[in-house]
Design a protein around this motif. Structure first.
Motif: not given
Ligand code: GLY
Length: 370
Positions: A305-309, A334-337, A223-225, A204-209
């Motif tokens: 701030r910048a984040g990675l989806r 775009r829908n993680g939360v 999966i891409r950031p 469950a490592a988001g863009p790093w998965s």
């Protein structure tokens, strides 16, 4: 060292799964690479907007989004109870605004599409929009009100989840870098430490998965950031906050929090793993924000701030087994939360009972293995 479930990723998805797995009686270890947290959850605005963000051709994802939105109120209430942290109730209703004739025509097509899908939406005239939000730019042409869309503060949710995991008997390790996951009897190797064995490992490592060593090779293609720059604004004490509900246009969104903060987001950029905020990104956000709500000019700019989806080829998540003992819960884009409750319920059920509930079966990661 051994756990029923080791979860690689300490963002909202990993923690929600960890919390639910603890509630089902499993021993849980959540590994968070970053310290302090830099997951998308620490950057995200937190919109729960299945209707406002519905787009053409994504009906399967829409069903999942709606189901998760339906679960959010109970999820938040239970989490408040488990963590002892009050998660504020937010005013419901998101208004999607058109600022010129072209945007109004596009918004009308979207509205017709939303109606054809049976979604609860209301068309608002220019006057009706400005009655709801007097600070809107005078050129506002029309809007769509999605009454049941809402927002939460993801930073508070993450804090509450950390506390709920710990009070549920789970462990969280920050600064834990995974150097290898191995199957079929799953084991996780950490930098500078001995091996941890697990009944199952959840990625469950988001863009790093796709970059976790040992995951199937197709994961790094799937999966891409996708970079998102976001601003946090605050009114000086002498001035009122110029917006009371979540607004969006085709370019940006504004999310007011109960404590007076307003989040203005977000860019959508294909820049690899780059998380540097840029002058151009900030300029575009402020320009589009000013076109929507000129009152933001008076606000203090308190954070950039910048984040990675974690983007995927079909914009839908990867939920389910990827190898013996290895499960993916990632690619929420775009829908993680929004998707945290339905993901956590389903993946915890898979961990505890070995079966994925029907609402998640359409998001099999293997669709990218072929
Ligand atoms: N869900 C909003 C975003 O990804 O920017």
């Amino acid at each position: 060292m051994s756990y029923d479930s080791v979860i690689v990723g300490g963002g909202i998805i990993g923690l929600s799964i960890g919390w639910r797995a603890c509630q089902l009686g499993l021993s849980v270890l959540v590994l968070d690479r970053s310290n302090p947290p830099n997951a998308a959850s620490a950057v995200a605005a937190g919109m729960l907007a299945p209707v406002t963000e519905a787009t053409f051709g994504e009906e399967g994802l829409l069903r999942l989004n709606l189901e998760s939105a339906r679960r959010w109120p109970a999820f938040a209430e239970e989490l408040s109870f488990s963590s002892g942290m009050h998660l504020a109730d937010h005013e419901r209703g998101i208004v999607h605004i058109a600022l010129d004739r072209d945007q109004a025509e596009a918004l009308r097509r979207l509205y017709d599409h939303q109606l054809s899908l049976g979604l609860e939406v209301e068309w608002l005239s220019s006057i009706a929009c400005r009655r709801l939000e007097p600070g809107l730019h005078p050129s506002t042409r029309a809007g769509i009100l999605a009454r049941n869309d809402a927002a939460v503060d993801p930073r508070r949710v993450v804090e509450a989840l950390q506390s709920a995991v710990r009070s549920g008997g789970g462990e969280i390790r920050h600064g834990a870098e995974v150097t290898e996951v191995e199957g079929p009897e799953p084991r996780v190797r950490l930098a500078g430490e001995r091996v941890i064995s697990a009944g199952s490992v959840v990625i469950a490592a988001g863009p790093w998965s796709g970059r976790v060593p040992g995951v199937p090779a197709y994961m790094s293609k799937a999966i891409r950031p996708v970079k998102g720059q976001i601003l946090r604004l605050r009114s000086p004490a002498s001035l009122p906050v110029p917006v009371s509900r979540v607004l969006r246009t085709e370019e940006i969104y504004l999310v007011p929090r109960p404590d007076g903060e307003v989040v203005l987001g977000a860019t959508v950029e294909e820049k690899g793993f780059d998380t540097a905020p840029t002058a151009g990104g900030v300029f575009e956000l402020l320009r589009a924000g000013d076109e929507l709500l000129p009152g933001i000019r008076e606000m203090e700019l308190v954070e950039v701030r910048a984040g990675l989806r974690p983007g995927t080829p079909d914009n839908a998540p990867l939920l389910g087994p990827i190898a013996p003992g290895l499960i993916a819960a990632t690619g929420h884009y775009r829908n993680g939360v929004l998707l945290a409750p339905v993901t956590a319920d389903g993946i915890a059920e898979l961990l505890a009972k070995g079966e994925l509930p029907p609402e998640l079966t359409g998001f099999d990661p293997q669709r990218f293995a072929r």
